[in-house]
Design a protein around this motif. Structure first.
Motif, PDB file in Angstrom:
ATOM      1  N   LEU A  36       0.825  -1.206   0.000  1.00 14.52           N
ATOM      2  CA  LEU A  36       0.000   0.000   0.000  1.00 14.52           C
ATOM      3  C   LEU A  36       0.856   1.251   0.000  1.00 14.52           C
ATOM      4  N   ARG A  37       1.923   1.255   0.781  1.00 12.94           N
ATOM      5  CA  ARG A  37       2.834   2.402   0.834  1.00 12.94           C
ATOM      6  C   ARG A  37       3.386   2.686  -0.567  1.00 12.94           C
ATOM      7  N   CYS A  38       3.763   1.650  -1.279  1.00 19.07           N
ATOM      8  CA  CYS A  38       4.298   1.801  -2.632  1.00 19.07           C
ATOM      9  C   CYS A  38       3.257   2.423  -3.561  1.00 19.07           C
ATOM     10  N   PHE A  39       2.044   1.895  -3.539  1.00 23.52           N
ATOM     11  CA  PHE A  39       0.991   2.407  -4.411  1.00 23.52           C
ATOM     12  C   PHE A  39       0.647   3.861  -4.067  1.00 23.52           C
ATOM     13  N   VAL A  40       0.615   4.194  -2.785  1.00 23.63           N
ATOM     14  CA  VAL A  40       0.344   5.573  -2.358  1.00 23.63           C
ATOM     15  C   VAL A  40       1.482   6.479  -2.818  1.00 23.63           C
ATOM     16  N   ASP A  41       2.720   6.035  -2.641  1.00 20.19           N
ATOM     17  CA  ASP A  41       3.876   6.832  -3.058  1.00 20.19           C
ATOM     18  C   ASP A  41       3.902   7.050  -4.571  1.00 20.19           C
ATOM     19  N   LEU A  42       3.382   6.086  -5.319  1.00 19.73           N
ATOM     20  CA  LEU A  42       3.316   6.224  -6.775  1.00 19.73           C
ATOM     21  C   LEU A  42       2.200   7.166  -7.219  1.00 19.73           C
ATOM     22  N   GLY A  43       1.356   7.556  -6.278  1.00 19.56           N
ATOM     23  CA  GLY A  43       0.312   8.522  -6.588  1.00 19.56           C
ATOM     24  C   GLY A  43      -1.009   7.925  -7.022  1.00 19.56           C
ATOM     25  N   LEU A  44      -1.197   6.615  -6.841  1.00 14.81           N
ATOM     26  CA  LEU A  44      -2.469   6.009  -7.209  1.00 14.81           C
ATOM     27  C   LEU A  44      -3.558   6.447  -6.240  1.00 14.81           C
ATOM     28  N   SER A  45      -4.753   6.620  -6.779  1.00 12.70           N
ATOM     29  CA  SER A  45      -5.892   6.983  -5.936  1.00 12.70           C
ATOM     30  C   SER A  45      -6.411   5.744  -5.224  1.00 12.70           C
ATOM     31  N   ASP A  46      -7.224   5.968  -4.205  1.00 12.54           N
ATOM     32  CA  ASP A  46      -7.833   4.843  -3.497  1.00 12.54           C
ATOM     33  C   ASP A  46      -8.678   4.005  -4.450  1.00 12.54           C
ATOM     34  N   HIS A  47      -9.376   4.677  -5.361  1.00 12.61           N
ATOM     35  CA  HIS A  47     -10.205   3.963  -6.343  1.00 12.61           C
ATOM     36  C   HIS A  47      -9.344   3.045  -7.211  1.00 12.61           C
ATOM     37  N   GLU A  48      -8.197   3.543  -7.671  1.00 12.85           N
ATOM     38  CA  GLU A  48      -7.307   2.740  -8.511  1.00 12.85           C
ATOM     39  C   GLU A  48      -6.740   1.545  -7.746  1.00 12.85           C
ATOM     40  N   ILE A  49      -6.342   1.771  -6.503  1.00 14.86           N
ATOM     41  CA  ILE A  49      -5.793   0.684  -5.695  1.00 14.86           C
ATOM     42  C   ILE A  49      -6.868  -0.362  -5.421  1.00 14.86           C
ATOM     43  N   ALA A  50      -8.065   0.095  -5.069  1.00  9.50           N
ATOM     44  CA  ALA A  50      -9.166  -0.827  -4.789  1.00  9.50           C
ATOM     45  C   ALA A  50      -9.510  -1.658  -6.014  1.00  9.50           C
ATOM     46  N   ARG A  51      -9.547  -1.018  -7.165  1.00 11.80           N
ATOM     47  CA  ARG A  51      -9.867  -1.744  -8.401  1.00 11.80           C
ATOM     48  C   ARG A  51      -8.772  -2.753  -8.738  1.00 11.80           C
ATOM     49  N   TYR A  52      -7.517  -2.378  -8.551  1.00  9.13           N
ATOM     50  CA  TYR A  52      -6.396  -3.266  -8.862  1.00  9.13           C
ATOM     51  C   TYR A  52      -6.442  -4.543  -8.023  1.00  9.13           C
ATOM     52  N   PHE A  53      -6.731  -4.387  -6.720  1.00  9.45           N
ATOM     53  CA  PHE A  53      -6.731  -5.543  -5.822  1.00  9.45           C
ATOM     54  C   PHE A  53      -8.114  -6.168  -5.634  1.00  9.45           C
ATOM     55  N   ASP A  54      -9.141  -5.577  -6.246  1.00 11.19           N
ATOM     56  CA  ASP A  54     -10.512  -6.063  -6.096  1.00 11.19           C
ATOM     57  C   ASP A  54     -10.922  -6.110  -4.617  1.00 11.19           C
ATOM     58  N   ILE A  55     -10.689  -4.979  -3.957  1.00 15.34           N
ATOM     59  CA  ILE A  55     -11.036  -4.796  -2.549  1.00 15.34           C
ATOM     60  C   ILE A  55     -11.938  -3.567  -2.482  1.00 15.34           C
ATOM     61  N   PRO A  56     -12.997  -3.588  -1.690  1.00 14.01           N
ATOM     62  CA  PRO A  56     -13.888  -2.426  -1.615  1.00 14.01           C
ATOM     63  C   PRO A  56     -13.135  -1.140  -1.270  1.00 14.01           C
ATOM     64  N   LYS A  57     -13.470  -0.057  -1.982  1.00 12.61           N
ATOM     65  CA  LYS A  57     -12.784   1.223  -1.802  1.00 12.61           C
ATOM     66  C   LYS A  57     -12.817   1.736  -0.365  1.00 12.61           C
ATOM     67  N   PRO A  58     -13.950   1.613   0.362  1.00 11.25           N
ATOM     68  CA  PRO A  58     -13.921   2.108   1.750  1.00 11.25           C
ATOM     69  C   PRO A  58     -12.861   1.418   2.614  1.00 11.25           C
ATOM     70  N   GLN A  59     -12.615   0.138   2.371  1.00  9.66           N
ATOM     71  CA  GLN A  59     -11.576  -0.562   3.139  1.00  9.66           C
ATOM     72  C   GLN A  59     -10.194  -0.053   2.763  1.00  9.66           C
ATOM     73  N   ILE A  60      -9.962   0.156   1.470  1.00  9.11           N
ATOM     74  CA  ILE A  60      -8.671   0.693   1.031  1.00  9.11           C
ATOM     75  C   ILE A  60      -8.479   2.101   1.584  1.00  9.11           C
ATOM     76  N   SER A  61      -9.535   2.909   1.527  1.00  7.49           N
ATOM     77  CA  SER A  61      -9.433   4.294   2.007  1.00  7.49           C
ATOM     78  C   SER A  61      -9.072   4.356   3.483  1.00  7.49           C
ATOM     79  N   SER A  62      -9.652   3.478   4.280  1.00 10.06           N
ATOM     80  CA  SER A  62      -9.325   3.501   5.712  1.00 10.06           C
ATOM     81  C   SER A  62      -7.856   3.149   5.944  1.00 10.06           C
TER      82      SER A  62
END
Length: 69
Positions: free
Chosen positions: A21-47
């Motif tokens: 997660l630290r890597c994806f955040v540092d790369l500038g991905l949004s929570d929506h992009e990270i959630a879609r990539y891992f197929d995890i609900p966005k509210p869980q990724i956002s928290s």
């Protein structure tokens, strides 16, 4: 909180979800992009990413002084 929440995501993110997660955040991905990539609900990724972003918020600028003899 971050460590306990990411335990359930190890099957999708590997053995160190916090580092992933630290890597994806540092790369500038949004929570929506990270959630879609891992197929995890966005509210869980956002928290999780909110906790990471709070920990790494930049502080005030630091003045650099150069001493010249």
């Amino acid at each position: 909180m971050l460590e306990s929440c990411t335990l359930e995501f190890r099957d999708k993110m590997g053995p160190d979800p916090k580092r992933v997660l630290r890597c994806f955040v540092d790369l500038g991905l949004s929570d929506h992009e990270i959630a879609r990539y891992f197929d995890i609900p966005k509210p869980q990724i956002s928290s999780l990413t909110n906790a990471l972003r709070r920990c790494s918020a930049p502080g005030p600028p630091v003045a650099v002084f150069i001493h010249r003899p």
